[in-house]
Scaffold this active site. Structure first.
Site, PDB file in Angstrom:
ATOM      1  N   SER A 108       0.857  -1.188   0.000  1.00 27.78           N
ATOM      2  CA  SER A 108       0.000   0.000   0.000  1.00 27.78           C
ATOM      3  C   SER A 108       0.889   1.233   0.000  1.00 27.78           C
ATOM      4  O   SER A 108       2.003   1.212   0.533  1.00 27.78           O
ATOM      5  CB  SER A 108      -0.890  -0.004   1.243  1.00 27.78           C
ATOM      6  OG  SER A 108      -1.443   1.275   1.471  1.00 27.78           O
ATOM      7  N   SER A 109       0.375   2.322  -0.562  1.00 31.66           N
ATOM      8  CA  SER A 109       1.158   3.556  -0.604  1.00 31.66           C
ATOM      9  C   SER A 109       1.393   4.150   0.779  1.00 31.66           C
ATOM     10  O   SER A 109       2.255   5.013   0.948  1.00 31.66           O
ATOM     11  CB  SER A 109       0.469   4.594  -1.499  1.00 31.66           C
ATOM     12  OG  SER A 109      -0.831   4.876  -1.021  1.00 31.66           O
ATOM     13  N   CYS A 110       0.644   3.671   1.788  1.00 29.78           N
ATOM     14  CA  CYS A 110       0.827   4.200   3.147  1.00 29.78           C
ATOM     15  C   CYS A 110       2.136   3.747   3.774  1.00 29.78           C
ATOM     16  O   CYS A 110       2.488   4.177   4.883  1.00 29.78           O
ATOM     17  CB  CYS A 110      -0.348   3.820   4.038  1.00 29.78           C
ATOM     18  SG  CYS A 110      -0.410   2.070   4.455  1.00 29.78           S
ATOM     19  N   TYR A 137      -1.032  -0.635  10.104  1.00 32.26           N
ATOM     20  CA  TYR A 137      -1.201  -1.259   8.792  1.00 32.26           C
ATOM     21  C   TYR A 137       0.070  -1.085   7.945  1.00 32.26           C
ATOM     22  O   TYR A 137       0.542  -2.031   7.305  1.00 32.26           O
ATOM     23  CB  TYR A 137      -2.411  -0.640   8.086  1.00 32.26           C
ATOM     24  CG  TYR A 137      -2.709  -1.220   6.729  1.00 32.26           C
ATOM     25  CD1 TYR A 137      -3.267  -2.492   6.604  1.00 32.26           C
ATOM     26  CD2 TYR A 137      -2.462  -0.498   5.570  1.00 32.26           C
ATOM     27  CE1 TYR A 137      -3.561  -3.030   5.360  1.00 32.26           C
ATOM     28  CE2 TYR A 137      -2.746  -1.026   4.310  1.00 32.26           C
ATOM     29  CZ  TYR A 137      -3.298  -2.293   4.213  1.00 32.26           C
ATOM     30  OH  TYR A 137      -3.576  -2.815   2.970  1.00 32.26           O
ATOM     31  N   LYS A 141       2.645  -3.929   6.311  1.00 35.84           N
ATOM     32  CA  LYS A 141       2.958  -4.005   4.885  1.00 35.84           C
ATOM     33  C   LYS A 141       4.472  -3.884   4.636  1.00 35.84           C
ATOM     34  O   LYS A 141       5.021  -4.550   3.757  1.00 35.84           O
ATOM     35  CB  LYS A 141       2.195  -2.927   4.118  1.00 35.84           C
ATOM     36  CG  LYS A 141       0.704  -3.209   3.993  1.00 35.84           C
ATOM     37  CD  LYS A 141       0.456  -4.479   3.199  1.00 35.84           C
ATOM     38  CE  LYS A 141      -0.999  -4.776   2.993  1.00 35.84           C
ATOM     39  NZ  LYS A 141      -1.210  -6.037   2.229  1.00 35.84           N
ATOM     40  N   HIS A 180     -12.869   3.408   2.586  1.00 37.37           N
ATOM     41  CA  HIS A 180     -11.911   4.416   2.169  1.00 37.37           C
ATOM     42  C   HIS A 180     -12.646   5.646   1.631  1.00 37.37           C
ATOM     43  O   HIS A 180     -13.850   5.630   1.441  1.00 37.37           O
ATOM     44  CB  HIS A 180     -10.962   3.851   1.105  1.00 37.37           C
ATOM     45  CG  HIS A 180      -9.980   2.870   1.639  1.00 37.37           C
ATOM     46  ND1 HIS A 180     -10.126   1.505   1.492  1.00 37.37           N
ATOM     47  CD2 HIS A 180      -8.835   3.044   2.339  1.00 37.37           C
ATOM     48  CE1 HIS A 180      -9.102   0.887   2.069  1.00 37.37           C
ATOM     49  NE2 HIS A 180      -8.310   1.798   2.592  1.00 37.37           N
TER      50      HIS A 180
END
Length: 312
Positions: A108-110, A137, A141, A180
């Site tokens: 994920s981009s987070c 999260y 990842k 989201h």
């Protein structure tokens, strides 16, 4: 991958997994395996190992994850960290032990630091502090990425990692609390239209910038990379363009046909100020997205209406 190769899609019922399943079926892949969470608890190490030993998949798309928006991430911090850590560790280890030819881990981009330079380059990983609201999260990842790297480094396993930007599309989660931003806006504007409400309130200042990729485009990119990419370094998957949350809200307002006004609630959190992926690595490999944002929102809205109708 051959059309007869045995391919395991972990998370096939989710938006990403189902998009990958559709893409594979569309291209003629016949030998797909998957299990629902009721049939296989990916948090159960022995169950996961037994599944891999029995099915012997050759290729794995690891799209299973516990996911949600700002509220869900911030509320269920322990579950977001524990569940995602355990699921990915079980599957990556089982893939190694059973000789999987290639595994793709979807992050994920987070994972990138909250205040990293924009656009986000792959090498910015672990160069700063994470966004606090979804830190558990993100840490899970990041651990998945590092597991893939470690198994490659130590054992030579062909495990690759891809980092999708914000996703939306068919099979998205429109839950009022746990969704989201884009699906949450679709639900909010639709319900406001249905109830003849004069106003829709948007969380935060409306200024954060976000990038959005249609899930079926992501699936196409995943198949492309599974065929053409075998390197250690992670790959960003996105469009390379972004817009503000307020601009996004106006687009959703137009698609849903809501005729009232938009108000901003600046007492609510904004999250990361900007998240735009640098997709030069992906573009240099020969892949670009196809679905325009407005077109994608229209497709997503039709899917939302279908879900709503099915629930009645």
């Amino acid at each position: 991958m051959q059309l007869t190769s045995k391919i395991y899609i972990a998370g096939h019922r989710g938006m990403v997994g189902s998009a990958i399943k559709r893409a594979l079926e569309l291209k003629g892949y016949k030998n797909l395996v998957y299990r629902s969470s009721g049939e296989l608890d990916l948090r159960n190490q022995q169950a996961v190992h037994n599944f891999f030993a029995e099915e012997q998949p050759e290729y794995v798309f690891l799209a299973a994850a516990k996911v949600g928006g700002i509220v869900a991430n911030n509320t269920y911090r322990a579950e977001f960290l524990y569940d995602n850590l355990v699921m990915e560790a079980n599957m990556i280890h089982a893939a190694h032990k059973t000789g999987v030819k290639k595994l793709m881990f979807l992050g994920s981009s987070c994972i990138y630091p909250r205040l990293a330079p924009q656009p986000l380059k792959e090498e910015y990983l672990l160069t700063g502090l994470l966004e606090p609201t979804n830190e558990p999260y993100a840490i899970a990842k990041i651990a998945g990425i590092k597991l893939c790297e470690a198994y490659r480094d130590q054992y030579g396993d062909n495990f690759i990692s891809v980092m999708p930007t914000n996703l939306y599309g068919i099979g998205d989660n429109y839950h009022p609390q746990n969704s989201h931003v884009l699906p949450a806006l679709i639900r909010r504007f639709h319900e406001a239209k249905e109830n003849n409400s004069p106003v829709v309130v948007i969380w935060g200042s409306g200024t954060p910038l976000r990038e959005f990729l249609y899930a079926d485009d992501l699936a196409d990119a995943c198949l492309f990379l599974m065929e053409h990419y075998n390197e250690r370094e992670l790959v960003n998957i996105g469009t390379g363009t972004d817009l503000s949350i307020l601009e996004l809200a106006k687009l959703v307002k137009e698609v849903t046909g809501f005729e009232g006004r938009i108000e901003l609630d600046s007492s609510k959190p904004d999250g990361t100020p900007r998240k735009l992926m640098d997709v030069n690595r992906l573009h240099s490999l020969g892949w670009k997205h196809k679905t325009d944002l407005k077109e994608g929102i229209q497709l997503a809205y039709h899917d939302f209406l279908r879900q709503e109708f099915a629930e009645r």
